[in-house]
Design a protein around this motif. Structure first.
Motif, mmCIF file in Angstrom:
data_model
loop_
_atom_site.group_PDB
_atom_site.id
_atom_site.type_symbol
_atom_site.label_atom_id
_atom_site.label_comp_id
_atom_site.label_asym_id
_atom_site.label_seq_id
_atom_site.Cartn_x
_atom_site.Cartn_y
_atom_site.Cartn_z
ATOM 1 N N GLY A 210 11.511 2.718 -3.097
ATOM 2 C CA GLY A 210 10.942 1.802 -4.087
ATOM 3 C C GLY A 210 10.478 0.470 -3.549
ATOM 4 N N GLU A 211 11.220 -0.114 -2.624
ATOM 5 C CA GLU A 211 10.894 -1.449 -2.156
ATOM 6 C C GLU A 211 9.573 -1.487 -1.397
ATOM 7 O OE1 GLU A 211 11.576 -5.501 -2.051
ATOM 8 O OE2 GLU A 211 12.566 -3.895 -3.188
ATOM 9 N N TYR A 212 9.216 -0.369 -0.772
ATOM 10 C CA TYR A 212 7.955 -0.290 -0.027
ATOM 11 C C TYR A 212 6.774 -0.680 -0.908
ATOM 12 C CZ TYR A 212 4.042 2.079 2.395
ATOM 13 O OH TYR A 212 2.847 2.395 2.992
ATOM 14 N N ALA A 213 6.725 -0.143 -2.124
ATOM 15 C CA ALA A 213 5.621 -0.457 -3.036
ATOM 16 C C ALA A 213 5.613 -1.931 -3.407
ATOM 17 C CB ALA A 213 5.722 0.402 -4.287
ATOM 18 N N ARG A 214 6.790 -2.519 -3.600
ATOM 19 C CA ARG A 214 6.853 -3.940 -3.948
ATOM 20 C C ARG A 214 6.427 -4.827 -2.772
ATOM 21 N NH1 ARG A 214 11.060 -1.844 -7.148
ATOM 22 N NH2 ARG A 214 12.599 -1.937 -5.464
ATOM 23 N N VAL A 215 6.779 -4.417 -1.554
ATOM 24 C CA VAL A 215 6.359 -5.178 -0.384
ATOM 25 C C VAL A 215 4.835 -5.129 -0.236
ATOM 26 C CG1 VAL A 215 6.411 -5.225 2.146
ATOM 27 C CG2 VAL A 215 8.538 -4.991 0.864
ATOM 28 N N LEU A 216 4.236 -3.989 -0.501
ATOM 29 C CA LEU A 216 2.778 -3.883 -0.427
ATOM 30 C C LEU A 216 2.104 -4.875 -1.369
ATOM 31 C CD1 LEU A 216 2.119 -0.022 -0.225
ATOM 32 C CD2 LEU A 216 1.863 -1.704 1.595
ATOM 33 N N GLU A 217 2.685 -5.067 -2.539
ATOM 34 C CA GLU A 217 2.132 -6.039 -3.475
ATOM 35 C C GLU A 217 2.347 -7.465 -2.984
ATOM 36 O OE1 GLU A 217 3.743 -5.386 -7.329
ATOM 37 O OE2 GLU A 217 2.884 -3.384 -7.563
ATOM 38 N N ALA A 218 3.493 -7.711 -2.351
ATOM 39 C CA ALA A 218 3.854 -9.067 -1.951
ATOM 40 C C ALA A 218 3.050 -9.568 -0.762
ATOM 41 C CB ALA A 218 5.344 -9.141 -1.638
ATOM 42 N N VAL A 219 2.665 -8.673 0.147
ATOM 43 C CA VAL A 219 2.026 -9.129 1.385
ATOM 44 C C VAL A 219 0.556 -9.470 1.203
ATOM 45 C CG1 VAL A 219 3.636 -7.833 2.824
ATOM 46 C CG2 VAL A 219 1.464 -6.772 2.159
ATOM 47 N N GLY A 220 -0.023 -9.126 0.087
ATOM 48 C CA GLY A 220 -1.433 -9.424 -0.140
ATOM 49 C C GLY A 220 -2.340 -8.275 0.253
ATOM 50 N N PRO A 221 -3.572 -8.271 -0.243
ATOM 51 C CA PRO A 221 -4.451 -7.106 -0.099
ATOM 52 C C PRO A 221 -4.869 -6.785 1.329
ATOM 53 C CG PRO A 221 -5.653 -8.972 -1.037
ATOM 54 C CD PRO A 221 -4.212 -9.353 -1.028
ATOM 55 N N LEU A 222 -5.029 -7.795 2.186
ATOM 56 C CA LEU A 222 -5.517 -7.509 3.536
ATOM 57 C C LEU A 222 -4.456 -6.820 4.386
ATOM 58 C CD1 LEU A 222 -7.599 -10.718 4.305
ATOM 59 C CD2 LEU A 222 -8.368 -8.505 3.432
ATOM 60 N N TRP A 223 -3.253 -7.365 4.403
ATOM 61 C CA TRP A 223 -2.183 -6.717 5.166
ATOM 62 C C TRP A 223 -1.805 -5.389 4.527
ATOM 63 C CZ3 TRP A 223 3.215 -9.308 6.522
ATOM 64 C CH2 TRP A 223 3.824 -8.548 7.547
ATOM 65 N N ALA A 224 -1.798 -5.354 3.199
ATOM 66 C CA ALA A 224 -1.457 -4.107 2.503
ATOM 67 C C ALA A 224 -2.433 -2.988 2.838
ATOM 68 C CB ALA A 224 -1.422 -4.336 0.998
ATOM 69 N N ALA A 225 -3.680 -3.346 3.114
ATOM 70 C CA ALA A 225 -4.694 -2.322 3.410
ATOM 71 C C ALA A 225 -4.338 -1.513 4.647
ATOM 72 C CB ALA A 225 -6.058 -2.980 3.591
ATOM 73 N N THR A 226 -3.687 -2.143 5.630
ATOM 74 C CA THR A 226 -3.264 -1.396 6.816
ATOM 75 C C THR A 226 -1.803 -0.962 6.722
ATOM 76 O OG1 THR A 226 -2.720 -3.471 7.973
ATOM 77 C CG2 THR A 226 -4.922 -2.550 8.312
ATOM 78 N N MET A 227 -0.980 -1.744 6.033
ATOM 79 C CA MET A 227 0.432 -1.376 5.911
ATOM 80 C C MET A 227 0.616 -0.075 5.140
ATOM 81 S SD MET A 227 3.683 -3.576 4.423
ATOM 82 C CE MET A 227 3.550 -4.858 5.672
ATOM 83 N N ARG A 228 -0.255 0.175 4.175
ATOM 84 C CA ARG A 228 -0.121 1.412 3.387
ATOM 85 C C ARG A 228 -0.448 2.649 4.222
ATOM 86 N NH1 ARG A 228 -5.267 0.350 -0.649
ATOM 87 N NH2 ARG A 228 -6.928 0.757 0.857
ATOM 88 N N LEU A 229 -1.060 2.462 5.399
ATOM 89 C CA LEU A 229 -1.317 3.575 6.300
ATOM 90 C C LEU A 229 -0.108 3.901 7.165
ATOM 91 C CD1 LEU A 229 -4.895 2.599 7.547
ATOM 92 C CD2 LEU A 229 -4.278 4.091 5.628
ATOM 93 N N ALA A 230 0.897 3.020 7.146
ATOM 94 C CA ALA A 230 2.106 3.249 7.931
ATOM 95 C C ALA A 230 3.106 4.066 7.131
ATOM 96 C CB ALA A 230 2.736 1.911 8.334
ATOM 97 N N ASP A 231 3.857 4.902 7.823
ATOM 98 C CA ASP A 231 4.917 5.660 7.171
ATOM 99 C C ASP A 231 6.028 4.696 6.767
ATOM 100 O OD1 ASP A 231 6.390 8.366 6.741
ATOM 101 O OD2 ASP A 231 7.782 7.142 7.920
ATOM 102 N N PRO A 232 6.513 4.745 5.515
ATOM 103 C CA PRO A 232 7.526 3.787 5.064
ATOM 104 C C PRO A 232 8.788 3.785 5.916
ATOM 105 C CG PRO A 232 6.593 4.946 3.193
ATOM 106 C CD PRO A 232 6.072 5.626 4.424
ATOM 107 N N ARG A 233 9.268 4.957 6.295
ATOM 108 C CA ARG A 233 10.502 5.008 7.089
ATOM 109 C C ARG A 233 10.259 4.450 8.494
ATOM 110 N NH1 ARG A 233 14.874 7.372 5.295
ATOM 111 N NH2 ARG A 233 13.690 8.532 3.722
ATOM 112 N N ALA A 234 9.111 4.792 9.070
ATOM 113 C CA ALA A 234 8.768 4.240 10.384
ATOM 114 C C ALA A 234 8.599 2.730 10.308
ATOM 115 C CB ALA A 234 7.485 4.888 10.897
#
Length: 245
Positions: A210-234
């Motif tokens: 669950g926290e992964y989705a909240r972090v994606l929102e918190a980091v902003g759209p530019l970082w989230a654009a590449t962070m969402r390509l990363a595996d959450p556990r990795a």
């Protein structure tokens, strides 16, 4: 290069239709192929037909096994003179997005450049049983350089990539001739505002669930654009390893 043969069909001395037979060489990455196109075309309409069959897939994308189990770290590469420059991204990022525009600057152009996505990020594999510590990432990066035949590379590394580059230089000094570190994580006690702190605030399973989705929102759209390509556990294990140092 195109060697073109046209079989014409004339009617009352006026060209009405034509059959095109072409022998095409697309690029140095392709082979000669016969493209016999039994298609009747209206020659009153300009038309170009290009047929290309690559000799192999992948183009400038390369890969190397990094865990001995078939998991691959991948990178894209542009040709040029040595020593090679190897670009390494930070936590939750992708190398080409952060570095391709830098490598293309006139004062930096002309050098062989490798844009590496660390395990669990971007286009690289993300095995569930991999540790993703700084040492693990450095070992995977060494696999890239070994596979690419690179020695004495200049490493341009951002954020977590800087920490990985330092570990690699210490473990395999023959692979590295120069370190260029940007915003590298060199603080033994990273501040609470660091992105790695947000990711490690929860345990691994809670972050993945669950926290992964909240972090994606918190980091902003530019970082989230590449962070969402990363595996959450990795991503979580990488952040833990980064903060551990």
């Amino acid at each position: 290069a195109v060697e073109r043969g046209v079989v014409e069909e004339a009617e009352d001395g006026e060209l009405k239709h034509a059959h095109i037979v072409a022998r095409i060489r697309c690029t140095s990455e392709s082979e000669y192929i016969e493209a016999s196109i039994p298609r009747t075309i209206d020659t009153s309409v300009p038309m170009y037909i290009v047929v290309c069959r690559p000799r192999h897939q992948g183009g400038a994308m390369k890969q190397a096994d990094f865990d001995g189990k078939g998991s691959c770290i991948r990178w894209t590469e542009s040709p040029g003179e040595g020593p090679a420059r190897v670009y390494v991204h930070g936590l939750g990022s992708v190398s080409s997005v952060y570095h391709a525009h830098i490598a293309a600057r006139p004062e930096l152009a002309g050098r062989r450049s490798l844009f590496v996505d660390l395990p669990g990020h971007g286009i690289s594999d993300r095995p569930a049983d991999f540790g993703y510590s700084l040492e693990d990432h450095a070992g995977a990066l060494a696999a890239v350089l070994d596979s690419a035949g690179v020695r004495g590379a200049e490493l341009i590394a951002h954020s977590m990539g800087g920490s990985v580059a330092i570990v690699l230089a210490g473990r395999r000094p023959g692979l590295v001739s120069r370190l260029v570190l940007t915003e590298a994580n060199l603080d033994a006690s990273p501040p609470p505002a660091a992105g790695s702190a947000w990711i490690t605030a929860q345990g691994e399973d809670d972050f993945v669930d669950g926290e992964y989705a909240r972090v994606l929102e918190a980091v902003g759209p530019l970082w989230a654009a590449t962070m969402r390509l990363a595996d959450p556990r990795a991503l979580h294990r990488s952040a833990v390893g980064l903060r551990r140092g």
